[in-house]
Motif scaffolding. Sequence first.
Motif, PDB file in Angstrom:
ATOM      1  N   TYR A 216      79.156   4.793 -19.635  1.00 43.69           N
ATOM      2  CA  TYR A 216      80.125   5.498 -18.808  1.00 43.69           C
ATOM      3  C   TYR A 216      79.960   7.009 -18.877  1.00 43.69           C
ATOM      4  N   ASN A 217      79.766   7.539 -20.080  1.00 45.44           N
ATOM      5  CA  ASN A 217      79.666   8.988 -20.211  1.00 45.44           C
ATOM      6  C   ASN A 217      79.023   9.356 -21.555  1.00 45.44           C
TER       7      ASN A 217
ATOM      8  N   CYS B 168      76.051   6.374  -7.144  1.00 46.66           N
ATOM      9  CA  CYS B 168      74.785   6.829  -6.581  1.00 46.66           C
ATOM     10  C   CYS B 168      73.998   7.643  -7.605  1.00 46.66           C
ATOM     11  N   ARG B 169      74.671   8.545  -8.293  1.00 46.67           N
ATOM     12  CA  ARG B 169      73.987   9.398  -9.281  1.00 46.67           C
ATOM     13  C   ARG B 169      73.452   8.582 -10.452  1.00 46.67           C
ATOM     14  N   HIS B 170      74.181   7.561 -10.846  1.00 47.63           N
ATOM     15  CA  HIS B 170      73.703   6.721 -11.948  1.00 47.63           C
ATOM     16  C   HIS B 170      72.583   5.790 -11.492  1.00 47.63           C
ATOM     17  N   LEU B 171      72.660   5.315 -10.259  1.00 46.65           N
ATOM     18  CA  LEU B 171      71.585   4.461  -9.746  1.00 46.65           C
ATOM     19  C   LEU B 171      70.294   5.259  -9.551  1.00 46.65           C
TER      20      LEU B 171
ATOM     21  N   PRO C 208      83.942  12.694 -18.676  1.00 46.34           N
ATOM     22  CA  PRO C 208      82.986  13.526 -17.941  1.00 46.34           C
ATOM     23  C   PRO C 208      81.929  12.680 -17.238  1.00 46.34           C
ATOM     24  N   VAL C 209      81.486  13.153 -16.097  1.00 42.65           N
ATOM     25  CA  VAL C 209      80.447  12.460 -15.332  1.00 42.65           C
ATOM     26  C   VAL C 209      79.097  13.026 -15.773  1.00 42.65           C
ATOM     27  N   THR C 210      78.335  12.218 -16.519  1.00 42.23           N
ATOM     28  CA  THR C 210      77.094  12.686 -17.149  1.00 42.23           C
ATOM     29  C   THR C 210      75.972  11.665 -16.921  1.00 42.23           C
ATOM     30  N   PRO C 211      75.505  11.518 -15.694  1.00 37.83           N
ATOM     31  CA  PRO C 211      74.501  10.482 -15.412  1.00 37.83           C
ATOM     32  C   PRO C 211      73.175  10.693 -16.120  1.00 37.83           C
TER      33      PRO C 211
END
Length: 442
Positions: free
Chosen positions: A292-293, A373-376, A322-325
């Motif tokens: 997740y982060n 999308c950013r994680h993919l 936090p969004v941390t791909p």
Amino acid sequence: MRLQFPEDFLWGSATASYQVEGAIDEDGRKPSIWDTFCSVEGNISHGDSGDVAADQYHRYMEDIILMKEVGLTAYRFSLAWPRILPYGVGEPNHLAIDHYRHLMESLKNQGIEVVATLYHWDLPQALEDLGGWRNRDTVYAFEEYAAICFKSFGDLVDKWITINEPWCIAYLGHLIGEHAPGHHSLEETVRVIHHINLAHGKAVTAHRNIIGQSNIGISWNLFVHRNATKNGGDIEAAKKALVYENRVFTDPVLHGKYPDELKNEPLWRFPIKEGDLEEINQKIDFIGINYYNETIVKASAENPKGYIPVPQWQETTSQDWPVTPNALLRVLSWITEEAGNIPLYITENGCACDDYIDKDGRVHDRFRIDYLCRHLMICNEAINMGLPLKGYFVWSFIDNFEWAWGYEKRFGIVYCNYKNQTRIIKDSGYFLRDTIAGYCEI
């Protein structure tokens, strides 16, 4: 740029029994530790519980139709131990066996693979009353439960996951107290870590003895903590975090030992008996990664572990995560180095958003689409680097009971109206549909 994945890449969504099933007192099910934990005032936001949840116990056929519409090729769900063995041990509840067999058959009839998790935190309360995961006897009870599941569902399950997120069971349940059973003891936590590791190993052994060579693994929520600065103390803090947060779980399974760094730590004495480490160190067929982060740490003389988290600058989800791909790539790279070429699956990835039904009757969750999308994109990069990533499961299929947050946080690609149990595929579900079909351009 088009998101492109191998033809045999597995696309799934995930849930857990207590979070979606409801029907807590139907067809012979008895209480779990989460029923008990939810009954204590103050434990759960708004006093929520999983009593009804998304009512998937009754509505799974409706949900399978939605899975098919989204194009999913796998569904990961957990079996409820207190349904199958209401008191934790003894004779299995055949109503529960029949229920799960019908669920699995219905999935397979739609061409959807069955990925079954044996344990996603809903320990039968009867076992907790005897000491729960602090008691070594629970390991043997889990071995018995696993064997019953293998015999009952072995012809229908495509992939087995022994245990979901041992870190949460140990730390959140027994040290931080945020999850059931809500304890605050390091001594208990150390014992639970070993017993969970051992339970995993015994389940793998039972699987080999009953089913033979098929797919079985474990799902870890892994962290490759980043050091806050280039200061030597902070670099060492990140290494310590890797030991306490990851390697107390991964080292025994992958290498047959606990981290050497803990040998001189008097508070970290695992209750190892002869043969335990060999039992834990069973060959597994894949590794599930829940991501997740990322957390960033710095050295701390005051903290017994020697590190503490520091603030981060990234945008956050509605959960303040936090969004941390980019850190996902570090996780995938690290576990590949540790495990060799064992296949990897992202068994959970997603985010909480403040979703609502718009005036057009749709749920336009653009933030979640950007997150996925950013994680993919990172998953694409990992595959192109040669990392053995074989599949991706979004968390979660449907909005559900999110543990200590209750129904305050929505993770689903399907919206659940908790008042009448209607379902609406969110925009993120259609984004995933297009990605699976190979038509998602970014």
